[in-house]
Scaffold this motif. Structure first.
Motif, PDB file in Angstrom:
ATOM      1  N   UNK A 211       0.843  -1.190   0.000  1.00 52.82           N
ATOM      2  CA  UNK A 211       0.000   0.000   0.000  1.00 52.82           C
ATOM      3  C   UNK A 211       0.887   1.253   0.000  1.00 52.82           C
ATOM      4  N   UNK A 212       0.444   2.278  -0.725  1.00 51.82           N
ATOM      5  CA  UNK A 212       1.214   3.521  -0.902  1.00 51.82           C
ATOM      6  C   UNK A 212       2.492   3.306  -1.698  1.00 51.82           C
TER       7      UNK A 212
ATOM      8  N   UNK B 134      -9.638  -1.045  -6.055  1.00 50.64           N
ATOM      9  CA  UNK B 134      -8.338  -1.652  -5.700  1.00 50.64           C
ATOM     10  C   UNK B 134      -7.255  -0.579  -5.593  1.00 50.64           C
ATOM     11  N   UNK B 135      -7.283   0.346  -6.544  1.00 52.95           N
ATOM     12  CA  UNK B 135      -6.229   1.373  -6.585  1.00 52.95           C
ATOM     13  C   UNK B 135      -6.409   2.361  -5.436  1.00 52.95           C
TER      14      UNK B 135
ATOM     15  N   UNK C  94     -15.071   2.910  -7.043  1.00 50.63           N
ATOM     16  CA  UNK C  94     -15.768   1.671  -6.693  1.00 50.63           C
ATOM     17  C   UNK C  94     -15.348   0.538  -7.629  1.00 50.63           C
ATOM     18  N   UNK C  95     -16.256  -0.404  -7.863  1.00 46.75           N
ATOM     19  CA  UNK C  95     -15.847  -1.658  -8.504  1.00 46.75           C
ATOM     20  C   UNK C  95     -15.575  -1.613 -10.009  1.00 46.75           C
ATOM     21  N   UNK C  96     -16.022  -0.604 -10.778  1.00 50.51           N
ATOM     22  CA  UNK C  96     -15.704  -0.693 -12.216  1.00 50.51           C
ATOM     23  C   UNK C  96     -14.197  -0.663 -12.492  1.00 50.51           C
ATOM     24  N   UNK C  97     -13.831  -1.414 -13.538  1.00 49.63           N
ATOM     25  CA  UNK C  97     -12.436  -1.422 -13.998  1.00 49.63           C
ATOM     26  C   UNK C  97     -12.082  -0.009 -14.486  1.00 49.63           C
ATOM     27  N   UNK C  98     -10.863   0.423 -14.289  1.00 52.68           N
ATOM     28  CA  UNK C  98     -10.586   1.800 -14.687  1.00 52.68           C
ATOM     29  C   UNK C  98     -10.525   1.893 -16.205  1.00 52.68           C
ATOM     30  N   UNK C  99     -11.144   2.959 -16.765  1.00 52.80           N
ATOM     31  CA  UNK C  99     -11.548   2.954 -18.178  1.00 52.80           C
ATOM     32  C   UNK C  99     -10.468   3.362 -19.167  1.00 52.80           C
TER      33      UNK C  99
END
Lengths: 454, 454
Positions: free
Chosen positions: A361-362, A382-383, B372-377
């Motif tokens: 993390x970080x 996640x990010x 939140x949960x969406x994959x980054x676009x």
């Protein structure tokens, strides 16, 4: 205009080279859709614009990113000459090159002469747009990549360099006074040409992926011993550490954990750049260098073992070469939740996924891989939940050149040699390019340098 | 042990508070699946661990990230007390708090007393793990978020604070000598409590998203006038600028272009933090502040107009408040290919997409949105081709606290007030929480502060 330089090559081209000349040269061309490399005879390029230079190639490199085109991954449908790493001599210059070139233009327009020995970064950059002036020459508004449909490559006997005064570095300026803007260290002249060729792409790119990580503000607490954000400078320290119970870090807390994902030629350069940066910064480290290919791992280990002791840091520092299945155990054994930084030198979604999984993390993910069309494999959550920093993109090889020269000279024991314990695996005739692409693609060959005249 | 402090509150709890006490309090609880907020009576929390503190809440904030839970976007199925911003007084302390606390522990364990006035960052942090010591308190290995299933929130009359010596800031230490590690500036005592409450989350978070951008190495050329990578420090400058034709940047080239995406309360704080940072660094700017909500845009404009001239920089600086459809035109008119930095303060894929579209090549996207949960676009290729840097994550509110105090005091004209030209829209009784959540969710209310005793 006439060049005042004497030069030994006998090529008939001159600064006033005419477009009507069409002598032929021997080149390596790629044909769509994939895996189709052909050795052909095509016309020698000519000056098309006042800023152009024509270079007679002495050596041209075969680079990992040539494989993206070779494999048909680049969405390219046009035949073109391959290659983007070269060293050679100027045989013709456009009319922009003369001693009366305006001072607003890059200095090289006033100094480059026919006969000069030059190295080129793998992309063309003007040196005049806002991106070049900020130092982001990879994103020059006139940027072109050698060995692509928009600019013929250098796995050839001759290559045309657009915007040559902004792009090239002259090695014939080694005799200039030290305070001259084009001066480079005299010691460069003692290095073999294939070693100098590393300055075209892979050494700057390896250094780039290291600098993106090591100069990231999230790593500053390790480098300075001062906790974030007080490590960031006076504008974040005006209320000093008062009201803040975080004390300075102890030496034992300042051990940088880094994973390097991908041990091809750029990964080897990145490793050498990282060790150089950390030993010069006097920062302790634990490094795990990862690749699924056993021969690449063996080469990495051999190069590390051959380094002088002072290039390896202190005795407590750890350097572990690992296959992919073993790397989580290595990082776990360090007793943290991951690495402070991961250098991703591959360019695939699976390498990205592995890299982020190894990150604490970080942490900072610094990537120089040439990623393709898949969406990047992370959710925003996640990010967010792990405070991940991601650094993507192409190395600004022109602006990082001087720093790469410093690294090349300090690490000339490895980078200046050819063979087992060096980055460059072999120098072979360009006429053997078909075989070389096949062997390099399979990981049988390491870094290959072509001689187009052999 | 007994507290030597005098204190005016009449609550019966003491440092030796017993778990068997179960007096009731008035709280605001969230029920799944969404939009279901209830005002209820529950037991007052008690000390459960030696490091705990029980705080009697004076004011509690309603924050934009409370809306993620409210809307059911957090994948949470358990009822819990809402809220993560509070200011109040200590009414009970666990046995870790005493003058003989080990020096290895956070200093506050030795000083905090029943009766002290305290502010808490929105997450709990131990102050002892490696993440806390690096300054990344948001990623403390024992981190807990108030107002979540793992830690009851503060939209209540009382709240339990775990790891309170690592987490809290005491405002009763304002009388300590200036060189004491717990000392805070005396001027804080003149600010109203709802203004101090900004230090719990949104002011640190607004400052965080600014620091992530402004201290990023890619912005160093603008701040220093030295091109990348020479801007990065001595380890990249050893071959100096020799061999490098990039000259220093002119004043005209050092204008920072920034977009701020999202003008909720955190976006307003980020804007004030950015203007503060840039004017103190004496860096020229062009800023576009973007939100689809007209009342948010109007508030942003009002706050900017009300700032004293010296807080706005030089006369050539531009500050434009824009709706989403107009923002590409604003950036285009600046004659660049995008902004050097974009601050993303929303937390949705569409905000991410807009933010990256506004970014120049080699730009920095700093995000503090709770994604939140969406994959980054984005595809890997888009990020590579534009050399994008992405910074994600939660603010380390504890370690940034001192810097946020400095900002709060310098900008007390806006941050110290309540109403139209300030960040805080209104202070209302906690018993009106249902209405307040509805109005805040619709953008009708700005930042709301609850009084649980009114």
């Amino acid at each position: 205009m006439e060049s005042p330089h004497s030069h030994s090559h006998s090529h008939p081209h001159s600064q006033s080279q005419s477009k009507s000349q069409s002598q032929s040269q021997f080149v390596c061309r790629w044909y769509p859709p994939a895996f189709d490399i052909r050795l052909e005879s095509v016309p020698i390029p000519t000056i098309q614009h006042p800023d152009d230079a024509i270079i007679k190639i002495k050596f041209a490199g075969l680079c990992g990113s040539d494989l993206h085109v070779y494999r048909g991954h680049e969405d390219v449908n046009e035949t073109h000459i391959c290659g983007h790493e070269f060293i050679g001599h100027v045989v013709a210059l456009g009319s922009s090159f003369h001693s009366g070139s305006p001072p607003s233009r890059p200095v090289l327009y006033s100094y480059l002469k026919v006969g000069d020995k030059v190295i080129s970064p793998f992309t063309v950059s003007c040196g005049e747009c806002e991106y070049c002036r900020l130092g982001f020459t990879a994103r020059c508004i006139s940027s072109l990549l050698f060995g692509s449909p928009t600019l013929q490559g250098c796995q050839a006997q001759y290559v045309r360099v657009p915007l040559a005064g902004g792009t090239l570095f002259s090695l014939s300026t080694l005799s200039l006074p030290l305070d001259h803007p084009l001066s480079l260290p005299q010691e460069l002249s003692s290095l073999p040409d294939p070693a100098l060729l590393l300055l075209a792409d892979i050494l700057p790119t390896g250094l780039f992926v290291v600098l993106q990580a090591c100069t990231h503000p999230k790593l500053a607490p390790i480098f300075t011993g001062i906790p974030w954000p007080h490590s960031l400078g006076h504008l974040t320290r005006d209320v000093l550490l008062k009201g803040c119970t975080l004390p300075f870090l102890s030496a034992a807390e300042r051990i940088l954990d880094v994973a390097i994902v991908g041990l091809g030629p750029v990964g080897l350069c990145a490793t050498l750049a990282l060790l150089d940066y950390l030993t010069r910064a006097d920062v302790r480290y634990r490094i795990v260098a990862v690749d699924p290919n056993g021969s690449r791992r063996a080469k990495m280990q051999k190069i590390y073992d051959a380094l002088p002791e002072d290039a390896k840091g202190k005795s407590a520092d750890e350097f572990i070469v690992s296959d992919i299945p073993d790397v989580p155990k290595v990082v776990q054994a360090w007793g943290r939740r991951g690495c402070h930084a991961v250098l991703e030198v591959v360019g695939t979604p699976s390498a990205l996924t592995l890299s982020v999984s190894l990150l604490a993390p970080s942490g900072v993910l610094s990537s120089c891989g040439v990623h393709q069309s898949p969406q990047i494999p992370f959710t925003g959550r996640e990010l967010y939940d792990r405070n991940v920093s991601l650094e993507f993109g192409r190395c600004s090889a022109h602006s990082i050149f001087a720093a790469a020269v410093g690294l090349l000279l300090r690490r000339r024991d490895v980078l200046g040699a050819i063979g087992e314990c060096s980055i460059i695996d072999r120098v072979i005739p360009l006429r053997d390019a078909v075989k070389a692409y096949e062997a390099f693609e399979k990981g049988v060959y390491g870094k290959v340098v072509f001689d187009p005249w052999a």
